[in-house]
Design a protein around this motif. Structure first.
Motif, short mmCIF file in Angstrom:
data_model
loop_
_atom_site.label_atom_id
_atom_site.label_comp_id
_atom_site.label_asym_id
_atom_site.label_seq_id
_atom_site.Cartn_x
_atom_site.Cartn_y
_atom_site.Cartn_z
N PHE A 102 -4.58 6.56 0.25
CA PHE A 102 -3.70 5.41 0.06
C PHE A 102 -4.13 4.67 -1.19
O PHE A 102 -5.31 4.67 -1.53
CB PHE A 102 -3.85 4.40 1.20
N GLN A 144 -3.24 0.97 -3.77
CA GLN A 144 -2.58 -0.32 -3.95
C GLN A 144 -2.85 -0.76 -5.38
O GLN A 144 -3.97 -0.64 -5.86
CB GLN A 144 -3.22 -1.29 -2.96
N ASN A 164 -6.77 0.18 -6.38
CA ASN A 164 -7.84 0.49 -5.45
C ASN A 164 -7.27 1.42 -4.39
O ASN A 164 -6.17 1.24 -3.92
CB ASN A 164 -8.54 -0.74 -4.89
N ALA A 165 -8.05 2.45 -4.12
CA ALA A 165 -7.58 3.48 -3.21
C ALA A 165 -8.56 3.66 -2.06
O ALA A 165 -9.76 3.37 -2.21
CB ALA A 165 -7.41 4.80 -3.95
N THR A 166 -8.04 4.12 -0.95
CA THR A 166 -8.89 4.47 0.19
C THR A 166 -8.66 5.94 0.51
O THR A 166 -7.51 6.38 0.59
CB THR A 166 -8.55 3.60 1.42
N THR A 225 0.85 -1.19 0.00
CA THR A 225 0.00 0.00 0.00
C THR A 225 0.89 1.23 0.00
O THR A 225 1.85 1.31 0.76
CB THR A 225 -0.90 -0.01 1.25
C1 LIG Z 1 -7.45 -2.76 -1.83
O1 LIG Z 1 -8.33 -3.87 -1.85
C2 LIG Z 1 -7.94 -4.93 -0.98
C3 LIG Z 1 -8.87 -6.09 -1.22
O2 LIG Z 1 -10.20 -5.69 -1.13
C4 LIG Z 1 -7.98 -4.43 0.45
O3 LIG Z 1 -7.59 -5.44 1.33
C5 LIG Z 1 -7.02 -3.24 0.57
O4 LIG Z 1 -7.10 -2.70 1.87
C6 LIG Z 1 -7.36 -2.17 -0.43
N1 LIG Z 1 -6.30 -1.16 -0.40
C7 LIG Z 1 -6.54 0.14 -0.35
C8 LIG Z 1 -5.37 1.03 -0.26
O5 LIG Z 1 -7.67 0.61 -0.38
#
Ligand SMILES: *[C@@H]1O[C@H](CO)[C@@H](O)[C@H](O)[C@H]1NC(C)=O
Length: 160
Positions: A39, A41, A154-156, A27
Motif C-alpha cells: 500500500f 500514500q 510512504n508505503a507499507t 491510501t
Molecule cells: C503513511 O504515514 C502515515 C503517517 O505516519 C500513516 O498514518 C499511514 O498509515 C502511512 N501509510 C502507509 C500506506 O504506509
C-alpha cells in the motif's frame, strides 16, 4: 486496461488539497497477491499520484514492471530517489539512487518539464531478491537537482 484505470485515478484525485493541511491523501494499493500486499500514500501535500506493480510476488524477479503516473510540478532532467526502509521502528536500509542524469537518462521520461504529465509503464531494472516475512515501512522521495520534491510516498509492505 490497468494503466488507463490508474491514470483515471490520478486525474480524478483532488487537485491542490492545500486548504486543509491536516488532510491526508487516500491510501492506494500498489499490488496484492497471496502473501504480499503493498500500500502507499502520497506524502506530498500538494498532489497524489498513481503507482502499481505488475508482478506481485515475494520472490521479486529481475526487471519488475511498474506503472507510474504523475503531473510534474518540477523539471526532471535530473531526478533522484531516496529510499528508507523501516522495520519495527528501526531504519534498516537507506539509499539514494540517481534516476535521471543529464548524461545518463535511464528512463524515457527523463528531461520532461514542469506541467507535463508523465505515465511510465515498464521495467525498473531491479535485481532478483526475496522479501523476508514481516511488515515494512518504506519512505520514497523523488526530487530534482534543486532538492524540489517531485513525488513523495510512504508505503507499507506486508509479507506473510
Ligand atoms: C503513511 O504515514 C502515515 C503517517 O505516519 C500513516 O498514518 C499511514 O498509515 C502511512 N501509510 C502507509 C500506506 O504506509
Amino acid at each position: 486496461m490497468k494503466g488507463v484505470l490508474l491514470l483515471c485515478t490520478l486525474l480524478l484525485a483532488p487537485c491542490g488539497g492545500g486548504s486543509d493541511p491536516g488532510a491526508a491523501w487516500p491510501t492506494h494499493m500498489a499490488c496484492r497477491n497471496g502473501d504480499l500486499q503493498v500500500f502507499y500514500q502520497s506524502c506530498d501535500p500538494l498532489q497524489d499520484f498513481g503507482f502499481s506493480i505488475d508482478q506481485c510476488s515475494r520472490q521479486v524477479r529481475p526487471n519488475v514492471n511498474i506503472r507510474f503516473g504523475i503531473i510534474l510540478r518540477q523539471d526532471i532532467s535530473h531526478l533522484f530517489l531516496d529510499v528508507t526502509l523501516v522495520s519495527k521502528g528501526v531504519t534498516i536500509l537507506s539509499y539514494s539512487y540517481p534516476i535521471c542524469e543529464e548524461d545518463l537518462p535511464k528512463f524515457s521520461f527523463c528531461g520532461r518539464r514542469k506541467g507535463e504529465q508523465i505515465y511510465y509503464a515498464g521495467p525498473i531494472g531491479n535485481s532478483e531478491f526475496d522479501i523476508p516475512q514481516g511488515k515494512y515501512e518504506i519512505l520514497l522521495e523523488l526530487y530534482n537537482e534543486h532538492r524540489s520534491i517531485v513525488a513523495c510516498a510512504n508505503a507499507t509492505v506486508l509479507c506473510s
